[in-house]
Write an enzyme that holds these catalytic residues in place. Structure first.
Site, PDB file in Angstrom:
ATOM      1  N   HIS A 266       0.690  -1.399  -0.078  1.00 18.92           N
ATOM      2  CA  HIS A 266       0.480   0.079  -0.202  1.00 18.92           C
ATOM      3  C   HIS A 266       0.930   1.370   0.441  1.00 18.92           C
ATOM      4  O   HIS A 266       0.746   1.506  -0.742  1.00 18.92           O
ATOM      5  CB  HIS A 266      -1.335   0.206   1.528  1.00 18.92           C
ATOM      6  CG  HIS A 266      -1.933   0.680   1.522  1.00 18.92           C
ATOM      7  ND1 HIS A 266      -2.970   1.320   1.184  1.00 18.92           N
ATOM      8  CD2 HIS A 266      -1.914   2.156   1.559  1.00 18.92           C
ATOM      9  CE1 HIS A 266      -3.553   2.296   1.528  1.00 18.92           C
ATOM     10  NE2 HIS A 266      -2.499   3.071   1.708  1.00 18.92           N
ATOM     11  N   GLU A 267       1.897   0.868   0.906  1.00 23.21           N
ATOM     12  CA  GLU A 267       2.316   2.354   1.072  1.00 23.21           C
ATOM     13  C   GLU A 267       3.593   2.983  -0.157  1.00 23.21           C
ATOM     14  O   GLU A 267       3.876   3.207  -0.388  1.00 23.21           O
ATOM     15  CB  GLU A 267       3.739   2.613   2.336  1.00 23.21           C
ATOM     16  CG  GLU A 267       2.959   2.549   3.679  1.00 23.21           C
ATOM     17  CD  GLU A 267       1.290   3.495   3.500  1.00 23.21           C
ATOM     18  OE1 GLU A 267       1.186   4.622   3.522  1.00 23.21           O
ATOM     19  OE2 GLU A 267       0.350   2.687   4.186  1.00 23.21           O
ATOM     20  N   HIS A 270       1.680   4.156  -2.751  1.00 23.51           N
ATOM     21  CA  HIS A 270       2.150   6.238  -2.490  1.00 23.51           C
ATOM     22  C   HIS A 270       3.143   6.568  -3.142  1.00 23.51           C
ATOM     23  O   HIS A 270       3.450   7.630  -4.063  1.00 23.51           O
ATOM     24  CB  HIS A 270       1.247   5.741  -1.004  1.00 23.51           C
ATOM     25  CG  HIS A 270       0.035   5.921  -1.032  1.00 23.51           C
ATOM     26  ND1 HIS A 270      -0.928   6.905  -1.187  1.00 23.51           N
ATOM     27  CD2 HIS A 270      -0.608   5.869   0.189  1.00 23.51           C
ATOM     28  CE1 HIS A 270      -1.628   6.843   0.104  1.00 23.51           C
ATOM     29  NE2 HIS A 270      -1.688   5.773   0.728  1.00 23.51           N
ATOM     30  N   GLU A 296      -4.598   7.715  -2.681  1.00 22.78           N
ATOM     31  CA  GLU A 296      -5.268   7.256  -2.026  1.00 22.78           C
ATOM     32  C   GLU A 296      -5.830   5.804  -3.168  1.00 22.78           C
ATOM     33  O   GLU A 296      -5.362   4.883  -3.608  1.00 22.78           O
ATOM     34  CB  GLU A 296      -6.494   6.860  -1.042  1.00 22.78           C
ATOM     35  CG  GLU A 296      -6.605   5.875  -0.097  1.00 22.78           C
ATOM     36  CD  GLU A 296      -5.567   5.767   0.940  1.00 22.78           C
ATOM     37  OE1 GLU A 296      -5.476   4.542   0.915  1.00 22.78           O
ATOM     38  OE2 GLU A 296      -4.389   7.054   0.752  1.00 22.78           O
TER      39      GLU A 296
HETATM   40 CO    CO Z   1      -2.862   5.359   1.940  1.00 25.56          CO
END
Ligand code: CO
Length: 502
Positions: A266-267, A270, A296
């Site tokens: 997830h990160e 980003h 996101e």
């Molecule tokens: Co996030």
């Protein structure tokens, strides 16, 4: 271009660049506060943050900035990028100029203290200890919205606008209503079906080994470790400190390796956005994501659409088995895929499966709206939270640590942030539709662990724009469509009907 315009423009770039440096310095102090700062260092850190944020505010809202923005605004010879930059700066200037300096500094100070108080309150399961800080942060948020002209019932719209420009609470509710209905229904159908065997995921996975695995994983996905790093924090997050310094964090749970794996993915999502911003925007206010929800959409595209797919585990399971032979050596791809996508309502948002995740967000959105409309008193948050969890997910937290104290956002005064997570899911699936059109062998590329084509598409269509387009315009440009929950709902119903034999 006139000589004077060139000089004015250069000066504007200089001011913008310096303000960005100050922002990044504040972010570094924040990153440190969430990773390495010893508990007793928080009071002084809050002062440091208040000073830096005050300096940035003072610099940007000076009359010089206002005059320069006026002076260059009408020059037709400005480059397309400069036109976008001036539009973004004007919008920011108009908002910031309305906030008094001592308001900005005291807000930053209160935020530092509140965040530390929240960490302690969560650890000790003591909502009463956090309550005064929650009230303070609510007051700051309400006051901020009021300065911007969002009074009474519209206060929450003003806060949403920070994270998702030009989107109102009613617009969010419009896409959340069908989402809530369909996800709740799907959840009920799944609850009636037998669960897959997932015992192997609760074996002991040593933290040191998980760390080595996550470091390898992020690099295989395309994370450049010369331009970023991975650390540990209570709440995984990404912090962009400059073009070549993008830091992500994760957390390791000994008996739940998926927690660190999915938060690392997830990160990384980003981080790819930040790492992929074009050089032409570097150092300026345009070197940013279009909005929090678009950011996101990237993290959740990598985490869920890619990271929780069967194709992805066809590639990654053999790698994982080398790191964890005793725990995963005899697990088949299908068993792993089913276990990794097990749907089971959980108390904690960040550990939630793909189906129930958005319901956690909808709960927070509804509570925030009631807090700002005055229907819900801060004292009543724990009870409203328990009731909401019961209604939406059919489970009830026994402690506030697993209830309303679980997330950091309110302690930072980030009201209006939560919807971004679920909106990100929606944007992400709209982007996926386009990706599938352009890359017909999307799944096969993932199976091979070849992410170059996906990166390339995202770079061209999303990263390269930075903050030059609003989320609505970006979506229109990329997908020729308006925001809709349909692609997400279709995807999730198809995937989980298949997994659970519905
Ligand atoms: Co996030």
């Amino acid at each position: 271009m006139k000589k004077k315009t060139i000089a004015d423009l250069n000066r504007l770039h200089e001011i913008d660049g310096e303000c960005r440096h100050l922002e990044k310095i504040a972010e570094l102090l924040n990153w440190d506060a969430q990773t390495y700062l010893p508990p007793n260092g928080h009071v002084e850190r809050a002062e440091q943050l208040a000073l830096i944020e005050g300096l940035g505010h003072e610099k940007f809202t000076s009359s010089e900035t206002g005059e320069l923005l006026e002076a260059v605004a009408d020059d037709e010879n400005l480059s397309a990028i400069d036109k976008d930059l001036i539009r973004v700066l004007k919008r920011k200037y108009k908002q910031d100029i309305k906030l008094p300096l001592d308001f900005v500094s005291s807000c930053a100070r209160a935020q530092g203290l509140s965040q530390a108080a929240w960490a302690k309150a969560r650890q000790e399961n003591n909502f009463a200890a956090f309550l005064p800080h929650l009230k303070t942060m609510l007051n700051f948020a309400r006051k901020k919205a009021e300065y911007w002209g969002f009074t009474g019932n519209r206060a929450y719209d003003g806060l949403l606008d920070i994270y998702e420009p030009d989107m109102t609470a009613d617009e969010v509710a419009d896409v959340f209503v069908p989402l809530k209905e369909r996800l709740s229904l799907l959840l009920k159908k799944i609850a009636a079906k037998p669960q897959p065997e997932a015992g192997f995921l609760t074996k002991h996975f040593p933290v040191a080994e998980q760390k080595r695995f996550c470091t390898e994983l992020m690099q295989r996905l395309g994370f450049d470790v010369n331009r970023g790093r991975l650390d540990v924090s209570a709440h995984p997050f990404t912090c962009s400190l400059g073009a070549h310094d993008i830091r992500i964090t994760t957390r390791y749970l000994k008996q739940n390796p998926l927690s660190s794996i999915f938060s690392t993915i997830h990160e990384s999502g980003h981080a790819f956005y930040e790492m992929g911003l074009p050089d032409s925007l570097r150092g300026s206010s345009l070197a940013d994501g279009a909005s929090m929800a678009i950011h996101e959409s990237q993290s959740r595209l990598w985490e869920n659409v890619i990271g929780r797919s069967r194709s992805f585990w066809k590639f990654l399971l053999p790698v994982a088995q080398k790191f964890f032979p005793a725990q995963l050596g005899d697990v088949s791809l299908d068993d792993f895929y089913k276990a990794a996508n097990q749907v089971q309502p959980s108390l904690i948002r960040t550990e939630a499966d793909e189906v129930s995740y958005s319901l956690h967000v909808i709960l927070r959105f509804e509570l925030e709206r009631s807090l700002f409309s005055g229907e819900l008193a801060p004292e009543a948050v724990p009870e409203a939270w328990r009731q909401g969890m019961k209604d939406l997910l059919g489970i009830e937290p026994l402690s506030d640590a697993e209830g309303c104290l679980q997330d950091i956002h309110w302690s930072q005064g980030s009201f209006g942030y939560f919807p971004s997570y679920a909106l990100g899911n929606l944007y992400g699936l709209q982007f996926r539709e386009k990706l599938l059109e352009i890359i017909p062998d999307f799944e096969q590329q993932i199976e091979r662990g070849d992410f170059a084509g996906i990166h390339e598409w995202l770079r061209t269509h999303i990263y390269s724009w930075g903050k030059r387009r609003s989320p609505k315009d970006l979506l229109q440009m990329v997908c020729e469509k308006k925001l809709s929950s349909k692609p997400f709902i279709d995807y999730i119903e198809a995937k989980y009907s298949n997994l659970y034999g519905l």
